[in-house]
Design a protein around this motif. Structure first.
Motif, PDB file in Angstrom:
ATOM      1  N   ARG A   1       1.324   9.878  -5.522  1.00 55.27           N
ATOM      2  CA  ARG A   1       1.398   9.505  -4.104  1.00 55.27           C
ATOM      3  C   ARG A   1       1.373  10.748  -3.219  1.00 55.27           C
ATOM      4  NH1 ARG A   1       5.781   5.252  -2.005  1.00 55.27           N
ATOM      5  NH2 ARG A   1       7.271   6.803  -2.688  1.00 55.27           N
ATOM      6  N   ARG A   2       2.118  11.794  -3.630  1.00 56.71           N
ATOM      7  CA  ARG A   2       2.144  13.005  -2.820  1.00 56.71           C
ATOM      8  C   ARG A   2       0.779  13.666  -2.744  1.00 56.71           C
ATOM      9  NH1 ARG A   2       6.135  17.967  -4.320  1.00 56.71           N
ATOM     10  NH2 ARG A   2       4.501  18.409  -5.825  1.00 56.71           N
TER      11      ARG A   2
ATOM     12  N   ARG B   1      -1.971  12.212  -2.720  1.00 59.31           N
ATOM     13  CA  ARG B   1      -2.874  11.420  -1.876  1.00 59.31           C
ATOM     14  C   ARG B   1      -2.413  11.354  -0.423  1.00 59.31           C
ATOM     15  NH1 ARG B   1      -6.170   7.922  -5.004  1.00 59.31           N
ATOM     16  NH2 ARG B   1      -6.064   6.247  -3.471  1.00 59.31           N
ATOM     17  N   THR B   2      -1.086  11.424  -0.204  1.00 61.71           N
ATOM     18  CA  THR B   2      -0.570  11.187   1.155  1.00 61.71           C
ATOM     19  C   THR B   2       0.252  12.345   1.703  1.00 61.71           C
ATOM     20  OG1 THR B   2       1.524  10.247   0.399  1.00 61.71           O
ATOM     21  CG2 THR B   2      -0.344   8.720   0.593  1.00 61.71           C
ATOM     22  N   GLY B   3       0.636  13.274   0.841  1.00 64.74           N
ATOM     23  CA  GLY B   3       1.498  14.361   1.286  1.00 64.74           C
ATOM     24  C   GLY B   3       2.970  14.000   1.368  1.00 64.74           C
ATOM     25  N   LEU B   4       3.318  12.772   1.010  1.00 66.21           N
ATOM     26  CA  LEU B   4       4.703  12.315   1.133  1.00 66.21           C
ATOM     27  C   LEU B   4       5.537  12.668  -0.097  1.00 66.21           C
ATOM     28  CD1 LEU B   4       4.145   8.698   2.539  1.00 66.21           C
ATOM     29  CD2 LEU B   4       4.962  10.712   3.800  1.00 66.21           C
TER      30      LEU B   4
ATOM     31  N   ASP C   1       7.986  17.820   1.412  1.00 57.52           N
ATOM     32  CA  ASP C   1       7.341  16.897   0.470  1.00 57.52           C
ATOM     33  C   ASP C   1       8.013  16.922  -0.904  1.00 57.52           C
ATOM     34  OD1 ASP C   1       6.566  19.318  -0.550  1.00 57.52           O
ATOM     35  OD2 ASP C   1       4.433  18.827  -0.689  1.00 57.52           O
TER      36      ASP C   1
ATOM     37  N   SER D   1       9.243  11.974  -2.302  1.00 55.26           N
ATOM     38  CA  SER D   1       9.963  10.756  -2.710  1.00 55.26           C
ATOM     39  C   SER D   1      11.375  11.121  -3.134  1.00 55.26           C
ATOM     40  CB  SER D   1       9.291  10.084  -3.917  1.00 55.26           C
ATOM     41  OG  SER D   1       8.023   9.577  -3.608  1.00 55.26           O
TER      42      SER D   1
ATOM     43  N   ASP E   1       0.787  -1.220   0.000  1.00 57.98           N
ATOM     44  CA  ASP E   1       0.000   0.000   0.000  1.00 57.98           C
ATOM     45  C   ASP E   1       0.823   1.275   0.000  1.00 57.98           C
ATOM     46  OD1 ASP E   1      -2.848  -1.198   1.857  1.00 57.98           O
ATOM     47  OD2 ASP E   1      -2.278  -1.367  -0.217  1.00 57.98           O
ATOM     48  N   SER E   2       2.122   1.168   0.247  1.00 55.75           N
ATOM     49  CA  SER E   2       2.954   2.366   0.231  1.00 55.75           C
ATOM     50  C   SER E   2       3.466   2.689  -1.173  1.00 55.75           C
ATOM     51  CB  SER E   2       4.142   2.186   1.180  1.00 55.75           C
ATOM     52  OG  SER E   2       5.073   1.294   0.619  1.00 55.75           O
TER      53      SER E   2
END
Lengths: 394, 394
Positions: B186-187, B189-192, B122, B194, A6-7
């Protein structure tokens, strides 16, 4: 090397692939590596690529299993209304991450964007075509029609040399994965679906234009000649050592070139030639223009030394270099056996081997998939039954 | 062909490229085609690729302008603390779509993911490396170390044949664009953020593994031989006509093969050979195994006919075929002049020519970018000034 699925960046996406050969399956594999759930749909008995060479001694396709790793498998009678409905349902099932189709089977009304968008308005479809007019085409015919075979190969060979790597299929598969991901980003922001068409010949033409191969004759009225193993536009070529080893050498910058002159002990000769020719070997153009003279000056150093001595001496320099290796040597060497890009895969029908993951590492982690289903189970599956382990679809 | 920029899939993204040569600039160009705003940062005087061949008669690089279309341009003194700060600010400026760096200049502390993520948590960084251990490598050295040159080229030529297309650079650039797009998803959706690393040699190894070139020696203990212009694993090769035209022919399916036998009038001979050899030419493996005999049977038909007659006859069949063409012929022909993939581009320093857009068409529309800035303006720009038209950065 443990991965929490999921990550991954594309976690939650569900993609259906009605596909065969290289480009479309490579798209699905790449999306699966990035975390999407990918289902490959095959007709009864498998698609035309199910047994494609190379195969193991027992007849399992190394090619098919390599390109279909990590995918669920559904077999359906694509000629029947019921089989077509099963595939349509699979593509258009509700759910945020679903509604995505990748296919190289264009021209089927029941699988068209128009039909699918009536079942799910935000559907994303990516249709890979051979040629932009809808006619079939494959890497080898597209490449022939474009010009690269005429500038490939030894200069003394009058003819055309096809590439071995199906480079256009690879580029097309990656463009398709990028199209899916981009279209999904737009859908997640606007709710809009997309109908993407991606012809293999346009992939090749676009790259050839961007890299200047087509622009050069358009602007200068001339096309470049074959340069054999020389690198176009700078200094680079291959050299043979005393014991038959062969090295590719590239001097892309003045520093690389100075180091090459230094290691080969040709400073005085190179300087004399540079002066006599009125050249400046710090310039790409001049190194390229006079490459045959330079190669003749450097060759004796390679020819008079063992492969080991050449390797040791070059390692002390900034010169870009690699020894030519064959696939068997590469597969047995550190590049595969001591590289975190590769992990053991237990592939049904093949056995255990080191298989590559995604070459892009996210936060230091390479993403891997599980194995492909055994192609024998696809060949033998009755209609509308899963060959893989994803549960029944009907 | 009018495009509303904001409707493109990657509209709103702002990407900074500190890059040179092929892979990294191709990544930025592709993202720009998809709607992102891309800024290329160059050191004072330009990067090492600023004048790379081919050039126009006046010395403008066709290569550089082709790969940097549609990008803003910023020139900064990358060796000074102030220049480095300007680039850091450019990458980490607030705003939803910013905070994205693509570079092939790895190993610079001030441009590292760690440094940038302290300025913007981020941040997405994609670092393209030559080799996974951080040493430099280029397409031509990576390819030499992998095995493809040993299976390329005419069978009678004992040696290695480099590809002309920098296929690994192209694949690497497309993987990089896919990494950016996936990391952005991904960012969003999650704020993360890479930190993506993408070594050119791992790109080549991953593709070679997926397509079976490395798996074959791992599993079967043997690697394949060079096959010249023959297509590995099925039937395909090139033929010369009476007036010297050359065609690439591929019979990938039984139908293609039946049509090839029919058009060449070789049914009786092929059937007799098939029986005598105990072969089944409906099978890929058998067509491949006996390809030299088949080619000998088909060749006279090509050799005895004009190029026009061969083209006309093949057009009536399902056989996959193309006539070999050079870049100049392609550039002057319908594939460029009557193809919606190409649009007029007025390129400063070059002039007007037909330039390709993105090969993937979204809802029937090819995406184009504007021209590159004139490389002369990059060469001449003082530090921390825009060479392009994007306004001052400091």
């Amino acid at each position: 090397m443990t991965t929490t699925p999921d990550s991954r960046p594309l976690a939650g996406l569900r993609i259906v692939e009605v596909s065969s050969f290289v480009a479309s399956p490579l798209c699905g594999l790449t999306l699966a590596q990035l975390g999407a759930e990918v289902t490959r749909v095959d007709p009864i008995g498998g698609a035309a690529d199910i047994g494609r060479l190379p195969t193991t001694a027992e007849g399992t396709s190394i090619y098919w299993t390599g390109l279909n790793k990590g995918k669920r498998s559904v077999v359906a009678d694509l000629r029947s209304a019921e089989g077509q409905r099963i595939v349509q349902d699979l593509v258009t099932a509700p759910g945020e991450g679903g509604g995505i189709l990748v296919t190289n089977q264009a021209g089927r009304e029941w699988l068209s964007h128009d039909t699918l968008s009536q079942l799910r308005s935000d559907v994303v479809t990516v249709e890979i075509l051979g040629r932009r007019d809808g006619r079939p085409g494959v890497d080898y015919t597209v490449n022939a029609a474009l010009g690269f075979p005429q500038i490939t190969g030894p200069r003394e060979h009058a003819g055309v040399v096809n590439h071995a790597l199906p480079a256009w299929d690879v580029a097309c598969g990656l463009y398709a994965a990028l199209a899916v991901t981009s279209a999904v980003r737009r859908r997640e922001r606007t709710g809009l679906g997309s109908h993407v068409t991606l012809p293999l010949d346009d992939v090749a033409l676009s790259i050839a234009s961007t890299l200047g191969y087509l622009t050069e004759p358009q602007v200068n009225g001339a096309e470049r000649d074959a340069t054999g193993n020389d690198v176009y536009g700078t200094y680079g070529t291959d050299f043979v050592t005393a014991d038959g080893g062969r090295f590719m050498i590239v001097a892309l910058t003045p520093r690389h070139f100075r180091d090459l002159v230094s290691v080969t002990g040709t400073h005085d000769a190179v300087a004399a030639v540079e002066k006599a020719l009125g050249a400046d070997f710090a310039r790409d153009e001049d190194r390229y223009r006079h490459r045959e003279i330079l190669t003749a000056l450097f060759s004796p150093w390679f020819r008079e030394r063992s492969t080991d001595d050449v390797r040791t001496a070059l390692a002390e320099t900034a010169v870009l270099h690699e020894q030519y290796r064959g696939f068997a040597e590469v597969a047995a060497g550190d590049a595969v056996t001591a590289n975190p890009l590769f992990a053991q895969l237990d592939q049904p029908g093949i056995g255990t081997y080191l298989a590559a993951g995604l070459p892009a590492a996210f936060d230091g982690e390479h993403y891997f998939t599980g194995p492909a289903v055994d192609p024998a189970s696809v060949r033998q599956a009755p209609a509308a039954q899963n060959a893989g382990e994803s549960g029944s679809v009907s």
